[in-house]
Design a protein around this motif. Sequence first.
Motif, PDB file in Angstrom:
ATOM      1  N   ALA A  79       0.850  -1.143   0.009  1.00 52.40           N
ATOM      2  CA  ALA A  79       0.007  -0.068  -0.045  1.00 52.40           C
ATOM      3  C   ALA A  79       0.774   1.358   0.240  1.00 52.40           C
ATOM      4  N   ALA A  80       1.933   1.036   0.757  1.00 51.69           N
ATOM      5  CA  ALA A  80       2.783   2.186   0.870  1.00 51.69           C
ATOM      6  C   ALA A  80       3.495   2.619  -0.675  1.00 51.69           C
ATOM      7  N   GLU A  81       3.867   1.626  -1.034  1.00 56.52           N
ATOM      8  CA  GLU A  81       4.519   1.625  -2.593  1.00 56.52           C
ATOM      9  C   GLU A  81       3.513   1.992  -3.468  1.00 56.52           C
ATOM     10  N   MET A  82       2.365   1.702  -3.381  1.00 53.20           N
ATOM     11  CA  MET A  82       1.334   2.232  -4.482  1.00 53.20           C
ATOM     12  C   MET A  82       0.995   3.604  -4.065  1.00 53.20           C
ATOM     13  N   LEU A  83       1.138   4.195  -2.830  1.00 55.64           N
ATOM     14  CA  LEU A  83       0.625   5.584  -2.715  1.00 55.64           C
ATOM     15  C   LEU A  83       1.749   6.516  -3.217  1.00 55.64           C
TER      16      LEU A  83
END
Length: 432
Positions: free
Chosen positions: A372-376
């Motif tokens: 999720a952090a990478e997507m954001l």
Amino acid sequence: MSSVPIRIPTDSAYEDLGSLCTTPKSDLQEDDGGTSEYTERSCDGAETPFPELKTRTLPVDKLSWTQTMAERYINDNELLKAHKELIRCVALNRIIHGDEHWRLAKAFAELGYSYLTVRGLPVQARQHAESAKNILLRGVDMSKSVEEKREVLGALVTIYYTLGVSHLMLNNGRESYLSLQKVEKIVEELDELQEKTSVLGKISDKDIALALGRACVMQDKLSLAMNFFEQAMKIVISSEGDSSAELISIYRDMARTEQMKRRHEPAIHYLLQAHSICQAVYKKLSDEAAQTGLLLANAYAAAGHTHYSENAHKYFTESLGVFRALRGPDDPQTLSTCVEFSKWLIQIGNTQEAYKMLKDAVGSDAEYSEVAAEMLSIMGSIHLADGKIKKGYRLLKKCLEIQTAVYGSQHRKSRETQNLLTALHKSGASGE
């Protein structure tokens, strides 16, 4: 064969390790509640006293029954139950034969192999295989019977194969290769003596070749690795045909090796074969087919040719669709596939398609996870590249919140995001 002496391969690197011949207390306690009292188990898993054992009080009788139960569980594919019996076999062999007997070495070898293949615990597998090897290296007291020599040779194959694959799982390529070479040498000698069929059991020529290939890859011996993978492929095709599911992992290994050699065309060829078998064996809507499809998408993407873009897009889309259908939209594999797909889309200039896919996947309430952090982070970077600084800043701020929770504030990724946010804030572009 009775006139041929047993030659045990040695390795001076192991000779000063000390004795590892004590079965860890945790092994003996993990399955029987911490007591050494022997209990029988029926095939349905319930603990029941067997009438046959009421008169069997000697350790040798208990060992015979334990070995029978282990074999029964193995034949019934109840491998965890078999593993428990193998632990008991080690304890009973030590009681009956002492610490120097080849039968104890064989019991340790079988237990090590079980830790490797059933439990997936390479450290424990290596420890027990070392225990078995150390007993044999100190010399074994055995009769001259052909059958016992076969048992010792079989134990040696199990020992060195277990050591080889354990080191492989622990990313020790050189140590893995050295142990697997010993397996290969023993098997060659057995073949010359026409004893290979009677000695080799659960470990096949295909298993040995495949493990050797992977050990070579780990050492960047790529041409040699391909030779071993081709051996494994030919063995499977000759025995099971060219549509065997066992070929899937072999073709994937071959493709990976070709990619490391920057030979993209052969890599794609092998992955197409793996994907075709997956779709035939497991059907198109299967996790296995989605996995090979994703590898194929990345292979087309890595090739870098414009005429491969359509194929890359096709396989990314298909794999993502299958993962969503089977695992759900919020599954880590589904989200990771979104990330891989989006990175490639950005690479070829389709940033808007990448952003929309990521926005749909991450939702309004992103979970605290690495993906999720990478997507954001990717979404925020797209906004920054498009000059939408305020939107990018908000997404990166949310990204930092998740990174701090997942990695900690001092992790490289957290610091990089924090530095970027600080620079944007100082420039006044963030609007905060």
